[in-house]
Design an enzyme around this catalytic site. Structure first.
Site, PDB file in Angstrom:
ATOM      1  N   LYS A 200    -126.651  76.368 -72.808  1.00 13.37           N
ATOM      2  CA  LYS A 200    -127.327  75.594 -73.838  1.00 13.37           C
ATOM      3  C   LYS A 200    -128.220  76.561 -74.615  1.00 13.37           C
ATOM      4  O   LYS A 200    -129.318  76.885 -74.198  1.00 13.37           O
ATOM      5  CB  LYS A 200    -128.160  74.472 -73.220  1.00 13.37           C
ATOM      6  CG  LYS A 200    -128.353  73.242 -74.114  1.00 13.37           C
ATOM      7  CD  LYS A 200    -129.118  73.494 -75.390  1.00 13.37           C
ATOM      8  CE  LYS A 200    -130.612  73.601 -75.138  1.00 13.37           C
ATOM      9  NZ  LYS A 200    -131.358  73.786 -76.437  1.00 13.37           N
ATOM     10  N   GLY A 233    -133.134  70.471 -76.937  1.00 13.10           N
ATOM     11  CA  GLY A 233    -133.506  70.512 -75.538  1.00 13.10           C
ATOM     12  C   GLY A 233    -133.695  69.143 -74.928  1.00 13.10           C
ATOM     13  O   GLY A 233    -133.314  68.906 -73.769  1.00 13.10           O
ATOM     14  N   SER A 254    -140.941  77.834 -72.168  1.00 15.65           N
ATOM     15  CA  SER A 254    -142.352  77.523 -71.937  1.00 15.65           C
ATOM     16  C   SER A 254    -142.568  76.923 -70.552  1.00 15.65           C
ATOM     17  O   SER A 254    -141.673  76.319 -69.957  1.00 15.65           O
ATOM     18  CB  SER A 254    -142.851  76.543 -73.001  1.00 15.65           C
ATOM     19  OG  SER A 254    -142.283  75.254 -72.800  1.00 15.65           O
ATOM     20  N   CYS A 309    -142.613  86.712 -73.967  1.00 13.21           N
ATOM     21  CA  CYS A 309    -143.398  86.141 -72.880  1.00 13.21           C
ATOM     22  C   CYS A 309    -144.285  87.157 -72.187  1.00 13.21           C
ATOM     23  O   CYS A 309    -145.296  86.800 -71.596  1.00 13.21           O
ATOM     24  CB  CYS A 309    -142.471  85.477 -71.872  1.00 13.21           C
ATOM     25  SG  CYS A 309    -141.135  86.563 -71.332  1.00 13.21           S
ATOM     26  N   GLU A 406    -151.159  80.536 -74.200  1.00  9.26           N
ATOM     27  CA  GLU A 406    -150.121  81.402 -74.746  1.00  9.26           C
ATOM     28  C   GLU A 406    -149.922  81.070 -76.222  1.00  9.26           C
ATOM     29  O   GLU A 406    -149.575  79.941 -76.577  1.00  9.26           O
ATOM     30  CB  GLU A 406    -148.803  81.225 -73.991  1.00  9.26           C
ATOM     31  CG  GLU A 406    -147.731  82.191 -74.466  1.00  9.26           C
ATOM     32  CD  GLU A 406    -146.431  82.095 -73.686  1.00  9.26           C
ATOM     33  OE1 GLU A 406    -145.796  83.143 -73.457  1.00  9.26           O
ATOM     34  OE2 GLU A 406    -146.053  80.972 -73.321  1.00  9.26           O
TER      35      GLU A 406
END
Length: 504
Positions: A200, A233, A254, A309, A406
């Site tokens: 995906k 998603g 995330s 990240c 973040e």
């Protein structure tokens, strides 16, 4: 007044790339390209110009189910009948095809994601290396012999050994920041282990996954071994995570979405590998080589526009070198040239989308309202595309949101500290829910290794940052994830261990 955008910013694009973009892209299920059962599509855009690139089928739960069923048949059928050397040969063939089409993939990554050319080219070459690496690793998948249990050997001879077997059908959920690279670091070990997969891709950046699927077919992989279902998603990703015939999910994204995947995976207790968010500490000690640290710390934050990240966005600068370090980092931002990645002279691209750029700048505005000082950057460029320049904030306190959340953008938060006690410094560095990466900048090996042993992160570098490679395991502590990717650990994540005892 912003200038008007031109297709590809007026820069040349290869005939192969133009032809690929012009096609109508479907889903790959059981070796066949097909539209979504609902007929839904999604569009992808060039973040540097905001212009339309391609239209892609957008799958839902029914498409995911068809793909999982195909992967299940392939796992128990033709794929399971291939010998290890045959799987290795297919991966090597795929590596050579990707090498052949490297220019196409480089341009697709630039156009779909916005990354600069030098990064796009590097990621594609790294993908070739990953397929080669895991092709060779196939021949090193091996079990061990061990001592049989005493109750079996009490009156007879016995033999005990272990087998390494593929987990089964794996769902690979890939992010938008380094699309083809993140897909490959999951796909290569999954195929090497003998698993079948349903991919995906991120809905923002599906193109390189679709192009790679074509090479997988050309290489000769059996139908159903690799399936691609584009889609949002909340529909396609959620259906894949919850599907009862999926044996494992590997997700990069995330921490918030990672929690949802864990909940969805609980139905059949499928295995889950998560590479999640980060807020990596960068500690610059009084004796640091500032000629090295100035550009090094800057790149730790600003590489790929901070959209990675492991970005070092939480800077701890000792008071004795704080001002000089900040001055050097501000000067270094002048070496960045913002613009379309197709131009090799540009080394700083756009953010992925308008909404994401707005979120990044909202973090900056909130930090300024809480008392931070803006050194440079902090506003979107007045031109087509989602360009946010390198941004440096000082006078940042550890309790500020900018130092804890973040941002996933080109925003550096600098905190001045006074102590030289390694326990106190490590406590500051560890004051985060994340633990993915980090770095220490010092001339003292003793200080460096003391801090490295105390910082709770999956990867900590000394006088460099983000030192990842195909053979080095990568993953996080705390809320930065579960499991490891790359290296031998990346292969083990797709293997089960079966113990066998035979009474002779």
């Amino acid at each position: 007044m912003s200038r008007k955008a031109l297709p590809f910013d007026g820069l040349p694009v290869s005939t192969a790339t133009r032809a690929f973009l012009a096609e109508r892209h479907g889903l790959l299920i059981d070796g066949q390209w097909c539209p979504a059962l609902s007929g839904a599509t999604l569009d992808t855009y060039d973040p540097a110009t905001e212009m339309h690139l391609a239209t892609v089928a957008s799958g839902g739960a029914e498409d995911v189910d068809a793909a999982v069923q195909a992967a299940t048949r392939a796992f128990h059928g033709p794929w399971s009948q291939l010998k290890a050397r045959q799987r290795a040969a297919l991966l090597v063939r795929l590596a050579r095809l990707l090498e052949r089409d490297a220019a196409l993939f480089t341009e697709l990554e630039i156009l779909d994601n916005g990354m600069p050319r030098f990064i796009a080219g590097l990621t594609v070459s790294n993908c070739v290396e990953m397929f080669d690496y895991y092709a060779s690793a196939i021949l090193r998948i091996e079990g061990v012999t061990t001592t049989p249990p005493p109750h079996v050997t009490a009156d007879a001879e016995a033999l005990t050994y272990t087998l390494r077997e593929p987990v089964g059908v794996v769902g690979l959920i890939v992010p938008w920041n380094v699309p083809v690279s993140t897909l490959t670091l999951k796909l290569a070990p999954a195929l090497a282990s003998g698993c079948t997969v349903v991919v995906k891709p991120a809905e923002e950046t599906p193109l390189s996954a679709l192009a790679l699927a074509r090479l997988i077919q050309e290489a000769g992989f059996p139908d159903g071994v690799v399936n691609i279902v584009n889609g949002p998603g909340e529909t396609a990703g959620a259906a894949l995570s919850a599907h009862l015939l999926v044996d494992k999910i590997s997700f990069t994204g995330s921490t918030e979405v990672g929690r949802k995947i864990v909940q969805a995976a609980s139905g059949n207790l499928k295995k889950v590998c998560l590479e999640l968010g980060g807020k990596s500490p960068v500690v610059v000690m009084p004796d640091a080589d500032l000629e090295l640290a100035g550009p090094g710390v800057s790149m730790a934050t600003f590489f790929l526009q901070g959209q990675n990240c492991m970005a070092g966005t939480r800077i701890f600068a000792h008071a004795s070198i704080h001002d000089e370090l900040v001055a050097r980092m501000k000067a270094f931002t002048g070496f960045f040239t913002l613009g379309h990645g197709l131009d090799a002279g540009n080394n700083f691209g756009p953010l992925i989308s308008g909404p994401h750029a707005s979120r990044v700048l909202a973090h900056v505005d909130r930090a300024l309202a809480q008392g931070a000082t803006l050194v440079t950057g902090g506003a979107k460029l007045d031109r087509p595309g989602h360009f946010v320049p390198p941004t440096i904030l000082t006078d940042v306190r550890p309790d500020m949101d900018i130092f804890r959340d973040e941002v996933f953008g080109p925003v550096m938060a600098v905190h001045r500290f006074e102590t030289e006690d390694v326990e106190e410094i490590a406590a500051m560095a560890n004051d985060s829910v994340y633990g993915l990466s980090g770095s220490v900048w010092t001339r003292s090996l003793s200080t460096a290794h003391k801090l490295v042993s105390r910082i709770r992160s999956g990867q900590v570098s000394i006088n460099c940052h983000g030192a990842i490679a195909t053979n080095i395991p990568f993953g996080g502590y705390k809320q930065s994830g579960w499991g490891r990717e790359f290296g031998r650990e990346g292969l083990d994540a797709y293997l089960e261990t079966k113990a066998v005892t035979a009474r002779l």
